[in-house]
Motif scaffolding. Structure first.
Motif, short mmCIF file in Angstrom:
data_model
loop_
_atom_site.label_atom_id
_atom_site.label_comp_id
_atom_site.label_asym_id
_atom_site.label_seq_id
_atom_site.Cartn_x
_atom_site.Cartn_y
_atom_site.Cartn_z
N ASN A 71 0.86 -1.18 0.00
CA ASN A 71 0.00 0.00 0.00
C ASN A 71 0.90 1.23 0.00
OD1 ASN A 71 0.77 -0.60 2.76
ND2 ASN A 71 -0.55 1.07 3.36
N GLY A 72 0.35 2.40 -0.19
CA GLY A 72 1.17 3.60 -0.31
C GLY A 72 0.99 4.17 -1.70
N ARG A 73 1.05 5.46 -1.82
CA ARG A 73 0.80 6.15 -3.07
C ARG A 73 1.76 5.70 -4.16
NH1 ARG A 73 -1.85 11.01 -4.04
NH2 ARG A 73 -2.94 10.47 -2.11
N LYS A 74 1.21 5.19 -5.25
CA LYS A 74 2.03 4.78 -6.38
C LYS A 74 1.87 5.74 -7.56
CE LYS A 74 3.97 1.07 -4.81
NZ LYS A 74 5.44 0.91 -4.75
N TYR A 75 0.65 6.23 -7.75
CA TYR A 75 0.35 7.08 -8.89
C TYR A 75 -0.24 8.40 -8.40
CZ TYR A 75 0.51 2.50 -11.17
OH TYR A 75 0.88 1.25 -11.59
N THR A 76 0.02 9.46 -9.11
CA THR A 76 -0.44 10.78 -8.69
C THR A 76 -1.91 11.01 -9.00
OG1 THR A 76 0.27 11.73 -10.79
CG2 THR A 76 1.85 11.79 -8.97
N TRP A 77 -2.49 10.17 -9.88
CA TRP A 77 -3.82 10.46 -10.38
C TRP A 77 -4.93 9.70 -9.68
CZ3 TRP A 77 -4.90 5.58 -11.57
CH2 TRP A 77 -3.90 4.78 -12.09
N HIS A 78 -4.62 8.77 -8.78
CA HIS A 78 -5.73 7.92 -8.36
C HIS A 78 -6.62 8.53 -7.28
CE1 HIS A 78 -2.52 5.95 -5.72
NE2 HIS A 78 -3.46 6.21 -4.84
N ASP A 79 -6.33 9.77 -6.85
CA ASP A 79 -7.26 10.46 -5.96
C ASP A 79 -8.62 10.69 -6.62
OD1 ASP A 79 -5.58 10.59 -3.85
OD2 ASP A 79 -4.96 12.66 -4.14
N ILE A 109 -3.87 6.81 0.32
CA ILE A 109 -2.53 6.34 0.65
C ILE A 109 -2.57 4.86 1.04
CG2 ILE A 109 -2.62 6.88 3.12
CD1 ILE A 109 0.36 7.57 0.79
N GLU A 110 -3.79 4.36 1.34
CA GLU A 110 -3.96 2.96 1.73
C GLU A 110 -4.39 2.06 0.56
OE1 GLU A 110 -5.88 2.72 5.90
OE2 GLU A 110 -6.54 4.65 5.08
#
Length: 401
Positions: A71-79, A109-110
């Motif tokens: 887990n943890g932010r991988k891509y900037t767009w998935h919000d 972030i999860e």
């Protein structure tokens, strides 16, 4: 001794498994086995997620097994995607028993990122696979259902169970199944599983709740399962459209996105910076002063001293300004003499044209005066009604005098 023919995996793995799929860094559905875990247009929160759950979800998407997950932010767009599922837990050695929650208190972030191991063949010889009438391993999607070199008895078997078994083997779903003897060699095989059931509850559309028991001497090969599985079938959509995840029908690309050629993509491409598009567009429109690159991926600035019309699609549409004139307004027009404005006569031609009555020259072009203003031909400004004053643009303000 059972012989198995080995085939290279030709169909799309992991595209559709009860709503689960993976997105790569470009927001494209990927069959690489690595990506952001998605369910029906949303992300999956890692609360309660574990290795066993991750392994089963990989297998449900048609992959061999789990490589790793994080887990943890991988891509900037998935919000921009909603969080769809939380508290997913799957357990079981033969078939999974899963639970989940659609409510959540998660943050992106999860979100779960998965890496699954690719199969070289449909069906895991240590799990479920199919044999044809020559006792050979087959990827045709129909055959005798096998589990660990033994057969599966039909007691309790139903359509929902058949769907999930097909999915575990990397197929889309079940077309049909029967429970009568098909092949003479079945008598030489052990019966490995009986009472194999995946419950037909609300979970069955997303995650299965399955159970089984080991076969016994009382089981009969007359009850062995023979199954037809459907391979993944995806519509080919025209330019400007994408494949809809829910039913694989074509859906128009939304504004500011595009799809340039007939395709089987689940997502549309985002327009490059400096461009836009209406819905169902095969390409994006660049602003004046630039042109769309040959691969549609960027807007390229026209050379100094040239100008282009909005929507230009090649460098050949960058027009050389007339002698003594320069490009202005970031290449959207060429400069003209007083009272004249730049007028595009075609995609590749333009000229300095007199500004007509009730218009004015601003930057390089002629624009209409406001409703309560007038002008003579060849004007660079407009005359306002009594009590109003001209501000040099197309709006007017109350005079202070």
């Amino acid at each position: 001794m059972i012989l198995f023919a080995v085939f290279v995996m030709l169909s799309l793995q992991g595209v559709w498994a009860g709503g689960f799929y993976l997105l790569d860094a470009n927001q494209q559905v990927t069959t690489s086995g690595k990506g952001l875990l998605m369910y029906s247009g949303g992300t999956v929160c890692e609360d309660a997620f574990n290795d066993e759950t991750a392994d089963w979800i990989c297998r449900m998407m048609g992959y061999a097994s789990l490589d790793f997950w994080t887990n943890g932010r991988k891509y900037t767009w998935h919000d921009k995607y909603p969080i769809k599922l939380d508290d997913i837990q799957c357990s079981g050695s033969v078939v999974p028993y899963c639970e989940y929650d659609t409510s959540h208190n998660c943050y992106h972030i999860e979100d779960v990122w998965l890496s699954c191991k690719i199969k070289i063949q449909k069906g895991d010889l240590n799990s479920f696979y199919l044999l044809d009438n020559t006792e050979m391993f087959t990827q045709s999607g129909h055959g005798l259902l096998m589990y660990q070199e033994g057969t599966v008895s039909y007691d309790g078997f139903d359509d929902t169970t058949a769907d999930w078994i097909c999915r575990f083997m990397g197929y889309e779903n079940a077309a049909d199944w029967v429970n009568d003897r098909q092949f003479s060699f079945q008598d030489d095989l052990p019966i490995k599983l009986n009472n194999l059931v995946c419950s037909n509850t609300s979970y069955s559309d997303i995650l299965p709740k399955c159970q089984s028991r080991i076969g016994t001497a009382d089981d009969s090969h007359d009850e062995d399962i023979w199954i037809w599985c459907n391979s993944v079938v995806i519509a080919e959509c025209p330019a400007g459209y994408k494949v809809k995840l829910k039913n694989k029908l074509c859906q128009e690309c939304p504004p500011t996105t595009y799809s340039p050629t007939p395709n089987t993509n689940f997502t549309c491409l985002h327009c490059p910076e400096g461009s836009s598009s209406p819905a169902a567009s095969p390409y994006c429109t660049c602003v004046g002063g630039s042109y769309l690159s040959a691969d549609y991926s960027s807007c390229q600035a026209c050379p100094t001293g040239t100008a282009s019309k909005e929507g230009s699609t090649s460098s050949g549409q960058c027009v050389l300004c007339p002698e003594g004139m320069i490009s202005i307004d970031d290449g959207k027009a060429c400069s003209c003499n007083k009272g004249y404005g730049w007028l595009w006569t075609s995609a590749e031609e333009g000229t300095c044209s007199p500004c007509p009555v009730n218009s004015f020259k601003t930057l390089g072009t002629c624009r209409q005066c406001p409703v309560e203003a007038t002008s003579l031909p060849l004007s660079e400004g407009c005359t306002c009604a009594v009590g109003l004053s001209w501000d040099g643009e197309i709006v007017w303000t109350v005079s202070q005098t």
